[in-house]
Design an enzyme around this catalytic site. Structure first.
Site, PDB file in Angstrom:
ATOM      1  N   THR A  85       3.584   7.703  -4.451  1.00 48.43           N
ATOM      2  CA  THR A  85       4.683   8.679  -4.205  1.00 48.43           C
ATOM      3  C   THR A  85       5.864   7.674  -4.933  1.00 48.43           C
ATOM      4  OG1 THR A  85       4.758   7.836  -2.080  1.00 48.43           O
ATOM      5  CG2 THR A  85       3.720   9.986  -2.556  1.00 48.43           C
ATOM      6  N   PHE A 149      -0.064   1.822   7.088  1.00 45.15           N
ATOM      7  CA  PHE A 149       0.861   0.710   7.609  1.00 45.15           C
ATOM      8  C   PHE A 149       0.250  -0.784   7.013  1.00 45.15           C
ATOM      9  CE2 PHE A 149       0.842   4.094  10.797  1.00 45.15           C
ATOM     10  CZ  PHE A 149       2.092   4.279  10.816  1.00 45.15           C
ATOM     11  N   LEU A 150      -0.118  -0.830   5.937  1.00 45.81           N
ATOM     12  CA  LEU A 150      -0.555  -1.999   5.243  1.00 45.81           C
ATOM     13  C   LEU A 150       0.807  -2.895   4.781  1.00 45.81           C
ATOM     14  CD1 LEU A 150      -3.319  -0.552   2.648  1.00 45.81           C
ATOM     15  CD2 LEU A 150      -3.329  -0.992   5.183  1.00 45.81           C
ATOM     16  N   CYS A 264       7.015  -0.509  -1.887  1.00 46.54           N
ATOM     17  CA  CYS A 264       7.154   0.539  -0.749  1.00 46.54           C
ATOM     18  C   CYS A 264       8.473   0.334  -0.271  1.00 46.54           C
ATOM     19  CB  CYS A 264       6.084   0.063   0.257  1.00 46.54           C
ATOM     20  SG  CYS A 264       4.384   0.437  -0.179  1.00 46.54           S
TER      21      CYS A 264
END
Length: 437
Positions: A85, A149-150, A264
């Site tokens: 995204t 939640f990497l 991210c």
């Protein structure tokens, strides 16, 4: 269980491999033929510690395969959506075209009782919209949202042994069905005592956005304190140590430096701000714009320190840049502060030579104008200044006495405040940190 993972980029490749290693029968789907070919051969398309071993093991067991044909997802009980995204061109909002395309392509292959599980980071409200789309298709499938939640560098570990599981599910029997299937998927983690939060769609989407916003705020807070320390003579590292003893604050992620980056955190806090504005509550997260601004200022500050450290003009001075990835144990250079610093110094006329254990190829693809070296000694030789911007172990543990024999001028800018300043100064170096005297 039979599982499909739609999207085999960073998130999808790790998730598919880890799920297969846990014993599930997994097919990974992606439209990129080259990516699927490489993954099928057990060759990751990015660097992530432990992934190559897990990928090879899972393929060898027969529990993992990859395909470019979405029809191969048919027959799976659970379908994970793990596509990107990215930030929209010309906007801070998230680009949801890949999520939408993944769900649309999956609809003809869903069966009654199937569960579609979103793992991609999306703006709040996305899951409800996609749930309506799946319901309208008449497939009889259900949607759940299960945010990831990497941490890059620990992604395999975080998938196999997560610190928490969050399920966003619909109300009633459909939600119970979704929860039951997800509990089967994550049976090993649940048996190990992993906390599980079962909630609604909107809360599950906000969990990821809020977590990233809080982390970014904490990092930018200590960098704001570094700015104050620099003009007051205080030491931001000792400041962080002192306030970190407070259990309400904690010491983790209170390291002042060049700031955060990657694929991210920066784009996720911008997308969160954009979505809040769409919902008419932009003022609630307006502070995130300043968080972003502080973060970007620290890159410029490292450049300023490097320029000030040079004994002569910037033009044609050799600057050795140690690190290109946005963090160690990764080859990711998306929005990398390290690469940004190298490019800015090159733009000012410096002869930049940059090195990194893993990220040179990705950096060269984005910025071929830089000079790269895989040899640390070559990078340091005759340098007029050294700038450390990614805290790889080989840079943190660099012997200052040995390094001083190579450079022209023993001056180092520690963009991560990770070096022992006293040891470097004792070895004859001019040491410059961020927010440190």
């Amino acid at each position: 269980m039979r599982i499909s993972v739609i999207g085999c980029g960073y998130l999808g490749a790790v998730h598919a491999s880890a799920m297969a290693e846990l014993g599930h029968d997994v097919v990974g789907i992606d439209v990129d033929t080259d990516k699927i070919t490489r993954l099928s051969q057990g060759r990751p398309v990015f660097f992530e510690p432990g992934l190559a071993e897990v990928l090879t093991s899972a393929i060898g067991s027969g529990r993992l395969r990859f395909s470019t044909d979405i029809a191969d997802a048919a027959g799976a009980q659970v379908h994970f959506i793990a596509v990107g995204t990215p930030q929209k061109q010309g906007s801070h909002a998230a680009d949801l075209r890949y999520v939408d395309a993944a769900v649309q392509s999956l609809l003809p292959h869903l069966a009654v009782g199937d569960l579609v599980v979103g793992k991609s980071t999306v703006p709040v409200g996305t899951a409800a919209r996609l749930a309506d789309l799946i319901t309208a298709s008449g497939s009889g499938a259900t949607l759940a949202w299960n945010p990831e939640f990497l941490r890059e560098g620990f992604a395999v570990q975080d998938t196999v042994s997560p610190d928490r599981l969050v399920y966003g599910v619909p109300a009633g029997e459909a939600g119970e069905h979704a929860t039951g299937l997800l509990n089967e998927v994550y049976a090993a983690a649940i048996a190990a005592g992993t906390p599980t939060v079962v909630t609604d769609y909107a809360t599950s989407e906000l969990v990821k956005a809020a977590a990233n916003a809080f982390l970014a705020t904490k990092i930018s807070f200590i960098n704001a304190m570094a700015e104050i320390a620099e003009v007051s003579g205080a030491d931001v590292t000792q400041l962080a140590d002192a306030i970190g003893f407070d259990d309400r604050i904690g010491r983790r992620f209170l390291n002042a430096g060049v700031g955060f980056g990657g694929g991210c955190l920066p784009k996720d806090i911008r997308a969160f701000t954009a979505r809040a504005e769409e919902l008419g509550r932009g003022e609630s997260v307006a502070f995130l714009k300043e968080v972003d601004a502080i973060n970007l200022r620290r890159r410029q500050r490292v450049v300023e320190l490097a320029v000030s450290a040079l004994a002569g003009p910037v033009y044609h001075s050799k600057v050795a840049v140690l690190g290109l990835s946005f963090k160690p144990d990764s080859d990711d250079v998306r929005d990398s502060p390290a690469l940004d610093v190298a490019v800015q110094l090159r733009g000012l006329g410096a002869d930049v030579v940059a090195t990194d254990p893993q990220a040179i190829d990705n950096s060269r693809a984005r910025h071929p104008q830089l000079t790269y070296s895989t040899d640390l000694e070559e990078t340091l030789r005759d340098a007029d200044a050294v700038v450390l911007v990614t805290e790889w172990p080989e840079f943190r543990e660099l012997d200052p006495v040995w390094a001083a024999t190579l450079v022209r001028t023993p001056t180092i800018v520690d963009g991560r405040n990770t070096l022992d300043a006293a040891a470097w100064r004792a070895a004859g170096w001019t040491y410059l940190g961020l927010g440190r005297p």
